[in-house]
Design a protein around this motif. Structure first.
Motif, PDB file in Angstrom:
ATOM      1  N   PHE A 106      -4.927 -10.374   1.550  1.00  0.00           N
ATOM      2  CA  PHE A 106      -4.890  -8.920   1.674  1.00  0.00           C
ATOM      3  C   PHE A 106      -4.766  -8.398   0.245  1.00  0.00           C
ATOM      4  CE2 PHE A 106      -3.370 -10.398   5.802  1.00  0.00           C
ATOM      5  CZ  PHE A 106      -4.180  -9.657   6.649  1.00  0.00           C
ATOM      6  N   ASN A 107      -5.859  -7.862  -0.265  1.00  0.00           N
ATOM      7  CA  ASN A 107      -5.927  -7.544  -1.688  1.00  0.00           C
ATOM      8  C   ASN A 107      -5.460  -6.140  -2.042  1.00  0.00           C
ATOM      9  OD1 ASN A 107      -8.156  -6.342  -0.464  1.00  0.00           O
ATOM     10  ND2 ASN A 107      -9.473  -6.625  -2.233  1.00  0.00           N
ATOM     11  N   ARG A 108      -5.181  -5.318  -1.048  1.00  0.00           N
ATOM     12  CA  ARG A 108      -4.612  -3.998  -1.343  1.00  0.00           C
ATOM     13  C   ARG A 108      -3.749  -3.542  -0.169  1.00  0.00           C
ATOM     14  NH1 ARG A 108      -5.394  -0.728  -5.285  1.00  0.00           N
ATOM     15  NH2 ARG A 108      -7.297  -1.773  -5.972  1.00  0.00           N
ATOM     16  N   VAL A 109      -2.489  -3.234  -0.477  1.00  0.00           N
ATOM     17  CA  VAL A 109      -1.567  -2.682   0.511  1.00  0.00           C
ATOM     18  C   VAL A 109      -0.958  -1.425  -0.104  1.00  0.00           C
ATOM     19  CG1 VAL A 109       0.528  -3.056   1.849  1.00  0.00           C
ATOM     20  CG2 VAL A 109      -1.053  -4.963   1.479  1.00  0.00           C
ATOM     21  N   ILE A 110      -1.255  -0.269   0.504  1.00  0.00           N
ATOM     22  CA  ILE A 110      -0.774   1.006  -0.035  1.00  0.00           C
ATOM     23  C   ILE A 110       0.159   1.651   0.983  1.00  0.00           C
ATOM     24  CG2 ILE A 110      -1.428   3.273  -0.933  1.00  0.00           C
ATOM     25  CD1 ILE A 110      -4.157   2.099  -1.636  1.00  0.00           C
ATOM     26  N   ARG A 111       1.419   1.741   0.634  1.00  0.00           N
ATOM     27  CA  ARG A 111       2.429   2.353   1.498  1.00  0.00           C
ATOM     28  C   ARG A 111       3.095   3.557   0.830  1.00  0.00           C
ATOM     29  NH1 ARG A 111       3.141  -1.351   5.600  1.00  0.00           N
ATOM     30  NH2 ARG A 111       2.794  -3.552   5.061  1.00  0.00           N
ATOM     31  N   LYS A 112       2.916   3.715  -0.481  1.00  0.00           N
ATOM     32  CA  LYS A 112       3.535   4.810  -1.216  1.00  0.00           C
ATOM     33  C   LYS A 112       2.478   5.537  -2.027  1.00  0.00           C
ATOM     34  CE  LYS A 112       8.011   2.461  -1.713  1.00  0.00           C
ATOM     35  NZ  LYS A 112       9.028   1.960  -2.656  1.00  0.00           N
ATOM     36  N   PRO A 113       2.565   6.862  -2.167  1.00  0.00           N
ATOM     37  CA  PRO A 113       3.686   7.744  -1.771  1.00  0.00           C
ATOM     38  C   PRO A 113       3.749   8.048  -0.273  1.00  0.00           C
ATOM     39  CG  PRO A 113       1.908   9.035  -2.690  1.00  0.00           C
ATOM     40  CD  PRO A 113       1.505   7.608  -2.862  1.00  0.00           C
ATOM     41  N   PHE A 114       2.760   7.546   0.480  1.00  0.00           N
ATOM     42  CA  PHE A 114       2.782   7.687   1.934  1.00  0.00           C
ATOM     43  C   PHE A 114       2.016   6.501   2.519  1.00  0.00           C
ATOM     44  CE2 PHE A 114      -0.761  10.133   0.214  1.00  0.00           C
ATOM     45  CZ  PHE A 114      -1.847   9.636   0.909  1.00  0.00           C
ATOM     46  N   PRO A 115       2.295   6.130   3.778  1.00  0.00           N
ATOM     47  CA  PRO A 115       1.560   5.012   4.387  1.00  0.00           C
ATOM     48  C   PRO A 115       0.063   5.299   4.371  1.00  0.00           C
ATOM     49  CG  PRO A 115       3.439   5.628   5.734  1.00  0.00           C
ATOM     50  CD  PRO A 115       3.294   6.706   4.696  1.00  0.00           C
ATOM     51  N   PHE A 116      -0.718   4.340   3.926  1.00  0.00           N
ATOM     52  CA  PHE A 116      -2.154   4.585   3.809  1.00  0.00           C
ATOM     53  C   PHE A 116      -2.966   3.464   4.454  1.00  0.00           C
ATOM     54  CE2 PHE A 116      -6.138   5.144   1.236  1.00  0.00           C
ATOM     55  CZ  PHE A 116      -6.464   6.372   1.758  1.00  0.00           C
ATOM     56  N   ILE A 117      -3.195   2.360   3.749  1.00  0.00           N
ATOM     57  CA  ILE A 117      -4.047   1.305   4.312  1.00  0.00           C
ATOM     58  C   ILE A 117      -3.588  -0.086   3.888  1.00  0.00           C
ATOM     59  CG2 ILE A 117      -6.114   2.760   4.516  1.00  0.00           C
ATOM     60  CD1 ILE A 117      -6.269   0.213   1.830  1.00  0.00           C
ATOM     61  N   ILE A 118      -4.028  -1.080   4.674  1.00  0.00           N
ATOM     62  CA  ILE A 118      -3.953  -2.486   4.286  1.00  0.00           C
ATOM     63  C   ILE A 118      -5.387  -2.997   4.283  1.00  0.00           C
ATOM     64  CG2 ILE A 118      -3.210  -4.799   4.972  1.00  0.00           C
ATOM     65  CD1 ILE A 118      -0.771  -3.511   6.278  1.00  0.00           C
ATOM     66  N   ARG A 119      -5.820  -3.556   3.143  1.00  0.00           N
ATOM     67  CA  ARG A 119      -7.211  -4.001   3.028  1.00  0.00           C
ATOM     68  C   ARG A 119      -7.291  -5.512   2.896  1.00  0.00           C
ATOM     69  NH1 ARG A 119     -10.602  -1.614  -1.831  1.00  0.00           N
ATOM     70  NH2 ARG A 119      -9.871  -3.489  -2.916  1.00  0.00           N
ATOM     71  N   GLY A 120      -8.254  -6.103   3.589  1.00  0.00           N
ATOM     72  CA  GLY A 120      -8.452  -7.540   3.532  1.00  0.00           C
ATOM     73  C   GLY A 120      -9.923  -7.897   3.497  1.00  0.00           C
ATOM     74  N   GLY A 121     -10.210  -9.209   3.525  1.00  0.00           N
ATOM     75  CA  GLY A 121     -11.594  -9.676   3.550  1.00  0.00           C
ATOM     76  C   GLY A 121     -12.270  -9.728   2.205  1.00  0.00           C
TER      77      GLY A 121
END
Length: 236
Positions: A106-121
């Motif tokens: 999972f090469n990008r996990v964005i939770r701040k400044p607000f929950p956004f996305i988890i990216r994989g593949g």
């Protein structure tokens, strides 16, 4: 200030390193419905009945499919809607069945400044091997942006849905825990990378192809961080 931050974060979805150098790659998507790619379904009568899966050389599935992502933090079960996004689902399932998502991070996990996305593949695998190659061409496979409107029998291909009134007409939207394809600035550059929305993201509706949702394992999503990985992806 908040709007500026959101725009910067949205841009990160487009910053797909495996795709950005291929922005003008040519596509050979359809044999007999090529006009859909350029003009969308507006060029066809709404009651036209074309079997998309018989009209494309891409993997294509019109059925509802289920996939289990076995991660290093636990299991996540996905439900994919082939009736609404046949090429996108076919592409994803093809990679699953070939084992291409196994040991991918999972090469990008964005939770701040607000929950956004988890990216994989991503092509950055734990093993360092690129498995996202189309065996028929020997090259990375790209698929068109695919968005199904409620008022049309067929999805719209190759263009974003920009009119506000039409966005309300989209079948699959960016709701919490829904699954979408990442891409570069070229609308027809999705390949292997996907992301899961951590909240409703209407600003992405009509711009990225939603094709399924998480139906179990939400608590596992809360545990995932960048560099966590998929041990194995299995079609159920």
């Amino acid at each position: 200030m908040k709007e500026l931050k959101e725009k910067k974060i949205i841009k990160k979805i487009l910053n797909n390193s495996t795709l950005r150098n291929k922005l003008f790659q040519s596509f050979n998507i359809f044999l007999c419905v090529n006009s859909i790619l350029i003009f969308g379904c507006s060029s066809l009568k709404k009651n036209v009945d074309i079997n998309i899966c018989s009209s494309t050389n891409k993997p294509c599935l019109s059925s509802t499919e289920y996939v289990l992502l076995i991660t290093n933090k636990g299991n996540i079960k996905l439900e994919l809607y082939g009736k609404l996004a046949p090429i996108t689902v076919g592409n994803f399932i093809d990679f699953v069945e070939k084992g291409a998502y196994n040991k991918t991070i999972f090469n990008r996990v964005i939770r701040k400044p607000f929950p956004f996305i988890i990216r994989g593949g991503d092509n950055s695998l734990v093993t360092g091997e690129n498995k996202f190659i189309d065996s028929n061409t020997g090259k990375i496979r790209y698929i068109p942006l695919e968005i199904k409107l409620k008022s049309n029998n067929l999805p719209t291909y190759g263009k974003e849905i920009e009119v506000s009134s039409q966005k309300n007409n989209i079948e699959l939207k960016h709701k919490r825990y829904y699954l979408s394809m990442a891409r570069s600035e070229n609308v027809n550059s999705a390949s292997s990378q996907f992301y899961i929305s951590l909240k409703s993201l209407p600003e992405l509706d009509g711009r990225f192809a939603v094709f399924g949702k998480v139906i179990s394992g939400m608590s596992v999503l809360d545990l995932l961080q960048e560099e966590d990985f998929i041990v194995e992806a299995k079609k159920l």
